[in-house]
Design a protein around this motif. Sequence first.
Motif, PDB file in Angstrom:
ATOM      1  N   ILE A 284       0.835  -1.200   0.000  1.00 52.71           N
ATOM      2  CA  ILE A 284       0.000   0.000   0.000  1.00 52.71           C
ATOM      3  C   ILE A 284       0.873   1.254   0.000  1.00 52.71           C
ATOM      4  O   ILE A 284       1.836   1.362   0.754  1.00 52.71           O
ATOM      5  N   ALA A 285       0.526   2.204  -0.881  1.00 51.29           N
ATOM      6  CA  ALA A 285       1.267   3.464  -0.978  1.00 51.29           C
ATOM      7  C   ALA A 285       0.270   4.612  -1.103  1.00 51.29           C
ATOM      8  O   ALA A 285      -0.562   4.625  -2.015  1.00 51.29           O
ATOM      9  N   PHE A 286       0.337   5.563  -0.194  1.00 54.23           N
ATOM     10  CA  PHE A 286      -0.528   6.737  -0.259  1.00 54.23           C
ATOM     11  C   PHE A 286       0.047   7.716  -1.283  1.00 54.23           C
ATOM     12  O   PHE A 286       1.252   7.988  -1.299  1.00 54.23           O
ATOM     13  N   VAL A 287      -0.838   8.224  -2.161  1.00 59.24           N
ATOM     14  CA  VAL A 287      -0.410   9.120  -3.233  1.00 59.24           C
ATOM     15  C   VAL A 287      -1.206  10.415  -3.140  1.00 59.24           C
ATOM     16  O   VAL A 287      -2.209  10.512  -2.426  1.00 59.24           O
ATOM     17  N   LYS A 288      -0.746  11.408  -3.882  1.00 60.70           N
ATOM     18  CA  LYS A 288      -1.400  12.715  -3.884  1.00 60.70           C
ATOM     19  C   LYS A 288      -2.876  12.593  -4.249  1.00 60.70           C
ATOM     20  O   LYS A 288      -3.238  11.882  -5.181  1.00 60.70           O
ATOM     21  N   ASP A 289      -3.705  13.306  -3.512  1.00 62.10           N
ATOM     22  CA  ASP A 289      -5.147  13.219  -3.716  1.00 62.10           C
ATOM     23  C   ASP A 289      -5.543  13.813  -5.062  1.00 62.10           C
ATOM     24  O   ASP A 289      -4.831  14.642  -5.631  1.00 62.10           O
ATOM     25  N   ARG A 290      -6.705  13.375  -5.586  1.00 60.93           N
ATOM     26  CA  ARG A 290      -7.229  13.954  -6.811  1.00 60.93           C
ATOM     27  C   ARG A 290      -7.860  15.314  -6.513  1.00 60.93           C
ATOM     28  O   ARG A 290      -8.363  15.544  -5.412  1.00 60.93           O
TER      29      ARG A 290
END
Length: 354
Positions: A284-290
């Motif tokens: 799991i990797a958190f990425v920049k929100d849309r």
Amino acid sequence: MILVTGGAGFIGANFVLDWLRLSDEPVLNLDKLTYAGNLRTLASIEQSRHHVFVRGDICDAALVDSLLLEHKPRAVVHFAAESHVDRSIHGPADFVQTNVVGTFALLESARRYWSGLDDASRAAFRFLHISTDEVFGSLSPIDPQFSETTPYAPNSPYSATKAGSDHLVRAYHHTYGLPTLTTNCSNNYGPYQFPEKLIPLIIANAIAGKSLPVYGDGHNVRDWLYVGDHCAALRVVLSDGVPGDKYNVGGWNEKTNIEVVQTVCDLLDKARPKAGGGSYRQQIAFVKDRPGHDRRYAIDARKIERELGWKPAETFETGLGKTVQWYLDNEAWVTEVASGEYRKWVETNYAARA
């Protein structure tokens, strides 16, 4: 016969397959076959005399008019739409064209056809428009769920164009008397979903050893609806719904995105353990929100249960278990769908968020 638009897409194809499994009433299936339309999904009915497939655009009035006059369907079930929020942010023009202009063109063709029917056929005809809960905007954690009377407040080009199509459908009933029905559903999941959407994307990335991208803090909430339950609801609305009315269709399963991803990982840990040990959660990797990411959607589906007797048969756990197993059993389908265009899209969308 019924006319189904977008019947090679995720929900539309599931609807067509279920319809022909449960009924011998033929389906005229009109689909443009854009990137998300896949005839492989319909391979099991390719030779069926009850399934007539036509590749075409709902904006092509001459084509739609000719199909209606030739096949004389008793109903139009309208799925055809551009449906991915991220794609609407990067390229909204296609969403305006298909969702607004296309729905307008289809309504005009349906109105012309319906106006020429005899009295009995006119009374029996239905135009069922399938829409989304995203037209209602975003909820706070303490807001009541969306009901059929919730004001529209769309926040993305996708939801704005779907809201526009909903308004057109409503107007065609109230202005011209066209017997329309509208459903607004929550997030669907299940077999044959294009792997740009959250659940199939997570499954595909997990077993490929790739990162599992989660937008922002992962606490955006969605109500999850198994696609088979949605199809059952649509059959009930088409059969028993009141013309001019609308019905919310939800799964009563509010989950945060991170909960969904973790649950998929846990199911994969049991069904297909990682060769080197450990859990898929480690990917799991958190990425920049849309941009403009709605915080919470939640559907109040009491009206359709109270008035039409429908409620979902699957819980989130049973539906997700079936979904994960289907993707594991059908990796060839996923491989065929994941074309060069799809891989390019994933790279474009997620590379900038890493």
